[in-house]
Enzyme design. Structure first.
Site, PDB file in Angstrom:
ATOM      1  N   GLU A 116      45.765  43.248  45.469  1.00 33.93           N
ATOM      2  CA  GLU A 116      46.084  42.195  44.814  1.00 33.93           C
ATOM      3  C   GLU A 116      47.792  42.141  44.621  1.00 33.93           C
ATOM      4  O   GLU A 116      48.096  43.104  44.658  1.00 33.93           O
ATOM      5  CB  GLU A 116      45.343  41.878  43.862  1.00 33.93           C
ATOM      6  CG  GLU A 116      43.912  41.478  43.824  1.00 33.93           C
ATOM      7  CD  GLU A 116      42.944  41.058  42.580  1.00 33.93           C
ATOM      8  OE1 GLU A 116      41.818  40.748  42.875  1.00 33.93           O
ATOM      9  OE2 GLU A 116      43.758  41.532  41.606  1.00 33.93           O
ATOM     10  N   ARG A 287      53.410  33.873  41.401  1.00 33.60           N
ATOM     11  CA  ARG A 287      52.745  33.090  40.393  1.00 33.60           C
ATOM     12  C   ARG A 287      53.501  32.290  39.254  1.00 33.60           C
ATOM     13  O   ARG A 287      53.513  31.227  39.065  1.00 33.60           O
ATOM     14  CB  ARG A 287      51.453  33.792  39.696  1.00 33.60           C
ATOM     15  CG  ARG A 287      50.747  32.723  38.790  1.00 33.60           C
ATOM     16  CD  ARG A 287      49.564  33.810  38.127  1.00 33.60           C
ATOM     17  NE  ARG A 287      48.518  34.069  39.140  1.00 33.60           N
ATOM     18  CZ  ARG A 287      47.272  34.702  38.881  1.00 33.60           C
ATOM     19  NH1 ARG A 287      47.000  35.113  37.801  1.00 33.60           N
ATOM     20  NH2 ARG A 287      46.526  34.956  39.978  1.00 33.60           N
ATOM     21  N   HIS A 348      46.289  31.328  31.058  1.00 33.08           N
ATOM     22  CA  HIS A 348      45.056  32.311  31.603  1.00 33.08           C
ATOM     23  C   HIS A 348      44.760  33.533  30.933  1.00 33.08           C
ATOM     24  O   HIS A 348      43.796  33.998  30.973  1.00 33.08           O
ATOM     25  CB  HIS A 348      45.517  32.432  33.140  1.00 33.08           C
ATOM     26  CG  HIS A 348      44.811  33.117  33.979  1.00 33.08           C
ATOM     27  ND1 HIS A 348      43.530  32.777  34.362  1.00 33.08           N
ATOM     28  CD2 HIS A 348      44.636  34.539  34.693  1.00 33.08           C
ATOM     29  CE1 HIS A 348      42.959  33.518  35.012  1.00 33.08           C
ATOM     30  NE2 HIS A 348      43.567  34.511  35.462  1.00 33.08           N
ATOM     31  N   ARG A 383      50.833  40.885  32.563  1.00 36.25           N
ATOM     32  CA  ARG A 383      49.586  41.545  33.107  1.00 36.25           C
ATOM     33  C   ARG A 383      49.571  41.450  34.573  1.00 36.25           C
ATOM     34  O   ARG A 383      49.669  40.510  35.110  1.00 36.25           O
ATOM     35  CB  ARG A 383      48.368  41.080  32.582  1.00 36.25           C
ATOM     36  CG  ARG A 383      47.170  41.750  32.978  1.00 36.25           C
ATOM     37  CD  ARG A 383      45.911  40.729  32.424  1.00 36.25           C
ATOM     38  NE  ARG A 383      45.909  39.507  33.003  1.00 36.25           N
ATOM     39  CZ  ARG A 383      45.040  39.167  34.208  1.00 36.25           C
ATOM     40  NH1 ARG A 383      44.193  40.191  34.621  1.00 36.25           N
ATOM     41  NH2 ARG A 383      45.001  37.995  34.793  1.00 36.25           N
TER      42      ARG A 383
END
Length: 541
Positions: A116, A287, A348, A383
């Site tokens: 990822e 992102r 999130h 994170r």
């Protein structure tokens, strides 16, 4: 649920259940959940758990990737502490029966590992695309089989019990003796006495108008710890996912980034594509870049949402590659083969929380914090994907081992003053709670979101102070409800986020402030303390 236990765990996700299951069988454990046991964020986690599991990977590589993602603010000793315990954590889940997806290869670890964002190796072990659900289900099943664990649903922690709540004068320094708990079925509040209390309540992303989190992510553990005298750290770092469905009937449905990977484009309502003029990678930018770009266009034009469009691709390709999204959106009247999807960024993950050490201890003796509600130093300013469940497992285990080692030396649960409702009445204006909830979340979204300014933060602070006064007055005059408790916790967390953001005069990781767009030279955590002096530094044994 009894009124006395050895260990009270507030929260029933991966962190809380890991604590309960790791404690010895002779220790009485009560786990409370304010809804169903499976209602927390663990059950929603799709990706997986990061750990070094193959020979081609290394501990140092995982540490390096985490430090880079954290934008210079991770505690390197904490990162090493977690990463070195990754394999043990995964093997613990395997021994408990989590059915991780097997590898098709005969060599290697035996399980399929994915890669990822931010990771330099394949190290994400998973259960198809529903890892959290499988972990939650397995841990709940093991907890149900354990005779020493009492898992109770529909119970909400009101406040932690400290020395000032005891029947008589308490000798020695302040400590945690349990918690006042609201039974949502009966409306009764009772004191639960415990030798040790563990906060495992998850994050606070529901403080924002748009969030990917379940409804219960209202920062309860952070607010409970703060009111009991614990420091909190790095509350300004709030992670946003770029594309959440904008629809009145869809609270938190994420639209996977894989759509953009397969050619979906972001447009304004006019049809104009905007990402190419913001970043050369366009829709495939990281992102945080995409989230900031969407936020900028929404604020610039006063939009409620932007559009994500993959309808230019072949319909068979769309349905074949994204069958679940296609079916889910059809239920909302959106055919993605024919029209674009209205999307907004969504809060999130909460990277900050109650300050803890390597044993998950907080500043208050007898109180521990694990999972998303804790500030361990692992995540820094951002994170990295799939490190969050790993943190839950590692620190859940650490907390349980420390509690077990010292439980015999902990004082017996003290006598606590009963909950007093003699001076409150039933509310005839519960609409106030709903209105304040909406106003708070909208103010946080508009002024304390993805892109911040000093002026917006100061404006938010004034509104939050006003709401806090109203909520405090309401709390003092009427019988409590679960909704009121969540609102009370949310306004506390909102205040902590704004105060932390105002204190950080630089842009770093998830905190982007237009007045200070560059990263400062020094690196330090933002630590807020309700007391005059800190009691213990984060990351110390």
């Amino acid at each position: 649920m009894g009124d006395e236990t050895d260990v009270l765990v507030i929260g029933s996700g991966a962190a809380g259940l890991t604590v309960a299951l790791t404690l010895p069988a002779h220790v009485r454990v009560t786990v409370i959940s304010k809804g169903r046991l499976s209602d927390g964020s663990t059950n929603w986690a799709q990706g997986g758990i990061a750990a070094v599991l193959e020979e081609t990977d290394s501990i140092d590589s995982h540490i390096h990737d985490t430090l880079v993602a954290g934008a210079g603010l991770c505690h390197e000793d904490t990162v090493r502490f977690v990463v070195e315990r990754g394999r043990r954590a995964i093997e613990g889940l395997i021994s408990r029966g989590v059915p991780f997806t097997a590898s098709e290869r005969e060599d290697g670890y035996g399980y399929h590992l994915t890669r990822e964002g931010g990771h330099s190796h394949r190290r994400i072990i998973h259960v198809a695309d529903a890892t959290g659900k499988a972990v939650q289900k397995t841990l709940q099943e093991r907890a149900a089989e354990a005779p020493n664990i009492d898992a109770v649903e529909r119970h909400v922690a009101v406040d932690l019990v400290t020395n000032r709540h005891l029947e008589g004068a308490a000798a020695g320094p302040d400590r945690c003796h349990g918690a006042y708990v609201l039974d949502r079925t009966t409306g009764r509040v009772r004191a639960v006495r415990a030798k040790a209390v563990v906060l495992a309540t998850g994050g606070a992303s529901r403080v924002y108008m748009y969030s990917s989190n379940p409804d219960g992510a209202t920062g309860d553990g952070i607010a409970l710890g703060w009111r009991a005298g614990c420091r909190v750290g790095n509350m300004e770092f709030n992670q946003f996912h770029p594309t959440c469905l904008y629809h009145p009937e869809a609270k938190n449905f994420l639209i996977t980034e894989a759509l953009r990977g397969e050619g979906a484009i972001l447009t304004l309502p006019s049809g104009e594509r905007f990402m190419p003029r913001i970043d050369p990678r366009a829709e495939l930018a990281p992102r945080d870049v995409v989230a900031r770009a969407i936020d900028h266009e929404m604020k610039r034009l006063g939009l409620d949402h932007v559009l994500l469009d993959i309808s230019h691709k072949d319909p068979d390709f769309i349905v074949g590659h994204f069958p679940n999204i296609y079916r889910r959106l059809r239920r909302f009247g959106i055919d993605i083969t024919e029209r674009p999807i209205p999307v907004v960024p969504a809060a999130h993950y909460t990277c900050g929380g109650v300050v803890t050490d390597f044993h998950a201890r907080t500043d208050l003796t007898g109180l521990y914090a694990v999972g998303e509600c804790a500030h361990t130093g692992l995540h820094g300013a951002n994170r990295m994907a799939s490190n969050s469940l790993l943190e839950c497992l590692v620190f859940g285990t650490a907390a349980a081992e420390h509690i077990a080692a010292g439980l015999d030396r902990m004082p017996a649960p003290a006598a606590i003053r009963p909950w007093d409702e003699s001076r409150v009445t039933n509310s005839d204006e519960e609409v106030v709670v709903t209105h304040n909830w909406s106003e708070l979340r909208r103010a946080m979204w508009n002024y304390v979101g993805i892109v911040r300014t000093q002026r917006r933060l100061e404006r938010a602070k004034r509104r939050i102070d006003m709401l806090a006064d109203e909520i405090d007055e309401y709390y003092g005059n009427f019988r409590i409800t679960a909704d009121l408790l969540e609102l009370r916790n949310l306004v506390t967390v909102a205040d902590l986020i704004v105060r932390s953001a105002l204190a950080r005069r630089e842009s770093r990781g998830l905190h982007y402030i237009a007045d200070f767009p560059e990263r400062a030279g020094d690196t330090r955590d933002t630590i807020l303390s309700p007391t005059a002096a800190p009691l213990r530094a984060a990351g110390t044994a």
